[in-house]
Design an enzyme around this catalytic site. Sequence first.
Site, short mmCIF file in Angstrom:
data_model
loop_
_atom_site.label_atom_id
_atom_site.label_comp_id
_atom_site.label_asym_id
_atom_site.label_seq_id
_atom_site.Cartn_x
_atom_site.Cartn_y
_atom_site.Cartn_z
N HIS A 102 0.85 -1.19 0.00
CA HIS A 102 0.00 0.00 0.00
C HIS A 102 0.89 1.25 0.00
CE1 HIS A 102 -3.85 -2.14 1.55
NE2 HIS A 102 -3.00 -3.03 1.06
N GLU A 104 0.93 3.95 1.78
CA GLU A 104 1.41 4.41 3.09
C GLU A 104 2.60 3.55 3.53
OE1 GLU A 104 -1.62 3.74 2.12
OE2 GLU A 104 -3.15 4.87 3.21
N CYS A 129 -6.70 2.76 4.43
CA CYS A 129 -7.48 1.55 4.74
C CYS A 129 -7.13 1.08 6.15
CB CYS A 129 -7.19 0.46 3.71
SG CYS A 129 -5.60 -0.34 3.92
N CYS A 132 -3.57 -0.17 6.68
CA CYS A 132 -2.53 0.87 6.79
C CYS A 132 -2.61 1.61 8.12
CB CYS A 132 -2.64 1.86 5.64
SG CYS A 132 -2.07 1.13 4.10
#
Length: 294
Positions: A102, A104, A129, A132
Amino acid sequence: MQARFNTIWSEITPKLQQALLPYIGNDDFPAMLTTEQVESIKRNSGFDDHALAFALLPLAAACSIPPISHFYVGAIARGESGNLYFGANMEFPGVPLQQTVHAEQSAITHAWLHGEKKLASITINYSPCGHCRQFMNELNSGTQLEVHLPDRPPLTLADYLPEAFGPRDLADAPLLLDTVNHNYQLATHDNLVQAALDAANRSHAPYSQSHAGIALQDEQGRIYTGRYAENAAFNPSLPPLQAALIFMNMSGSDCQSIKRAVLVESKNSQLSQWSATESTLTALGCTKVERHTF
Ligand SMILES: [Zn+2]
């Protein structure tokens, strides 16, 4: 300028283009800006820290590799040093979705691999999400990490992750981005093995103690290392290979150009990164994969 920025470049305002060009204009731009570069860009563009991080998001998202979702996520992590680190999501056809990175995770790991000791904020183009939010809760910034999203007031991770479960619920151990050295040794004169060992010595595995590191070598002989980043909730843990692929992608190298890969991990640990590492590297077209143990 790297080809991945070409399309989005025309959407950047001329004044900001002019301020960014001395850095992003270079083919070897490492998708990060030092605090001195950030100050220069702010002076020449008139942007403040906040506006600059948002303005850089489309460039970070241009580093995404999303062949499955076609969903481009960008993130900008600001270190306490003042440096800015780009991050972007990455997906890998041919292996389970669990191997996905992801944006992040990418920005945070990118900062960690550049030696950043603590993060002050993260700016993202979409709401983080749950995975994360939990990944960020492993950081030594804790729930005070500032999270900036378009069209919302600046909040902290505590606002996005109320009643959090985190590292302190399991162990009184170093947190992610804390400086560690596990002092594992391996008798070797091989640069790639040594680089993977150095990465293992800086890995974050306080719950399993299954420290691991990896080193990837591309066609030009450049080396990219990755460290295992374990998470208190286990599943959001980031394998060392993903960390190295983040570093490789952010550095502008092609993740399908890996010529040789070395994983270093303990022969006695409870966990092993080997089978997932080998299968993902095979899916990326790398067949020269080695495992060395300490
Ligand atoms: Zn996420």
